[in-house]
Enzyme design. Structure first.
Site, PDB file in Angstrom:
ATOM      1  N   TYR A  17      15.875  33.160   1.474  1.00  0.00           N
ATOM      2  CA  TYR A  17      16.291  33.529   2.835  1.00  0.00           C
ATOM      3  C   TYR A  17      17.759  33.919   2.777  1.00  0.00           C
ATOM      4  O   TYR A  17      18.565  33.198   2.181  1.00  0.00           O
ATOM      5  CB  TYR A  17      16.113  32.317   3.767  1.00  0.00           C
ATOM      6  CG  TYR A  17      16.697  32.521   5.151  1.00  0.00           C
ATOM      7  CD1 TYR A  17      15.889  32.932   6.213  1.00  0.00           C
ATOM      8  CD2 TYR A  17      18.057  32.315   5.407  1.00  0.00           C
ATOM      9  CE1 TYR A  17      16.415  33.127   7.478  1.00  0.00           C
ATOM     10  CE2 TYR A  17      18.591  32.517   6.670  1.00  0.00           C
ATOM     11  CZ  TYR A  17      17.762  32.920   7.699  1.00  0.00           C
ATOM     12  OH  TYR A  17      18.291  33.129   8.945  1.00  0.00           O
TER      13      TYR A  17
ATOM     14  N   GLU B   3      19.008  39.693   8.954  1.00  0.00           N
ATOM     15  CA  GLU B   3      18.290  38.628   8.240  1.00  0.00           C
ATOM     16  C   GLU B   3      17.211  39.232   7.354  1.00  0.00           C
ATOM     17  O   GLU B   3      16.483  40.123   7.781  1.00  0.00           O
ATOM     18  CB  GLU B   3      17.652  37.687   9.274  1.00  0.00           C
ATOM     19  CG  GLU B   3      16.912  36.509   8.665  1.00  0.00           C
ATOM     20  CD  GLU B   3      16.098  35.749   9.717  1.00  0.00           C
ATOM     21  OE1 GLU B   3      16.651  34.840  10.358  1.00  0.00           O
ATOM     22  OE2 GLU B   3      14.905  36.081   9.889  1.00  0.00           O
TER      23      GLU B   3
END
Ligand code: GDP
Ligand code: MN
Length: 375
Positions: free
Chosen positions: A101, A189
């Site tokens: 992530y 993101e």
């Protein structure tokens, strides 16, 4: 504004982030054709603003063109968190050895961007923060100096990322910061950032939240994710409009005034059908557009126009109302409270035209409205 995955990927590509080949499909036939051209395994992905599409069944692997067509049929028209799937992307599938992530957002308390990296990718970060907070690593970026490679390296060391993956992930991080600053994003993101068994790195998903006041020319936003059609047309006209589900159309100037109007209307027994802020210094034209918007909602049975004139001039608002009323088919009562700058002039214009119900205060207006919608 939150972009759809494919819109985000378009922007990511401009900074050289590694994105597996993808194409938009609006139909199951298109999904089949694209899969034929791509060869190999593809992923069929619902394009909605909601997160967790995977869990909701909106993301599926297809091994053959036929399978892609069948899956596309199922996913198109599906609802994910109340949002209908109208569009898919077909993207080349990658083999997953690891999912990371990585995100950059603004840390308002520290007045600077923060980069967040976690080895527990593919899961929502809120979830990771609860279950394995030790896997989350952060670094703060000086907006003056920019993002230094040594900061990225330190993060990756701390996260115990294997050295064979280091340089390509480091490149991804620097490019991501590039995207963050170039497009004045609130958030960028990649979840998951995939590493393949051959140590190739791919950004498989893209989440991009842009500042509504600074939308990039590079991102042709032919559709605004998750917006109601009325909201979309309002935003085009520079009007802040949010659809609610009551019977009373609300128009006011200034978000605070509009919110208190919603409260008072509710308190007196009616239900607001929308939030609408025409903003400061509203023109006659804008007023007219606002009234048109509110009246196009079939649930509306009365409209309350609550204007406090500061920069906004009462006479202009009144002119706008009169013009709008002439050109629109008004089938509901229009209750108007107009106070402040050029108030007398405004009232005179409304009286002369007729067809408006003037009130002296917000309470009085809300009571009138409640009478109308109850009757
Ligand atoms: P989200 O659920 O809305 O966050 O959508 P994502 O694009 O992140 O996809 C969800 C999950 O689908 C990922 O975490 C992966 O596990 C899986 N997935 C997505 N793309 C691929 C791919 O190319 N190959 C494989 N094997 N899995 C994928
Ligand atoms: Mn994701």
């Amino acid at each position: 504004m939150k972009l759809l995955e494919y819109q985000g990927k378009r922007l990511f590509e401009t900074v050289g982030l590694p994105i597996p080949k993808w194409q938009i499909a609006d139909s199951s036939e298109a999904a089949k054709k694209i899969t034929q051209e791509m060869r190999g395994v593809v992923v069929v992905k619902a394009q909605v603003a909601a997160g967790g599409r995977g869990k909701a069944g909106g993301i599926k692997l297809a091994k053959t063109p036929q399978e892609a067509e069948d899956l596309a049929k199922k996913i198109l028209g599906m609802e994910i968190q109340g949002e209908k799937v109208r569009r898919l992307i077909i993207t080349q599938a990658v083999d997953i050895a690891q999912e990371y992530y990585v995100a950059i957002t603004l840390d308002r308390s520290r007045h600077r961007p923060v980069i967040i990296f976690s080895t527990a990718g593919g899961v929502e970060i809120e979830e990771v923060a609860k279950t394995s907070p030790q896997s989350i690593h952060k670094a703060w970026i000086s907006p003056l100096e920019g993002f230094h490679a040594y900061q990225a390296r330190q993060l990756l060391f701390d996260a115990k990322v294997p050295s064979a993956q280091m340089s390509s992930i480091l490149k991804v991080m620097l490019a991501l910061y590039d995207a963050f600053t170039r497009y004045c994003a609130h958030l960028v993101e990649i979840n998951p950032l995939v590493v393949t068994p051959k140590n190739e790195v791919w950004a498989v998903d893209a989440k991009f939240i842009l500042d509504d006041d600074d939308l990039p020319a590079e991102a042709p936003l032919e559709e605004e994710a998750g917006l109601d059609p009325l909201e979309r047309s309002a935003h085009k006209a520079g009007i802040q409009y949010v659809k609610l589900h009551g019977d009373t159309g609300i128009i006011g100037n200034g978000a605070g005034l509009v919110m208190s109007t919603l409260d008072v209307v509710q308190l007196k027994g009616a239900k607001p059908a929308n939030f609408l802020d025409i903003g400061g210094g509203a023109s006659a034209e804008q007023m007219s557009k606002a009234l048109e918007l509110v009246l196009s909602d079939p649930e509306v049975r009365a409209v309350f126009i609550n204007i406090f004139g500061g920069i906004t001039r009462g006479d202009l608002v009144a002119q706008g109302l009169v013009e709008a009323k002439k050109s629109l088919n008004v089938r509901v009562p229009l209750v108007v409270r107009l106070t402040g700058t050029n108030e007398m002039e405004g009232r005179r214009i409304l009286d002369q035209s007729g067809g408006f119900i003037p009130v002296r205060s917000m309470e009085e207006g809300a009571e009138k409205i409640a009478e109308f919608v109850r009757s």
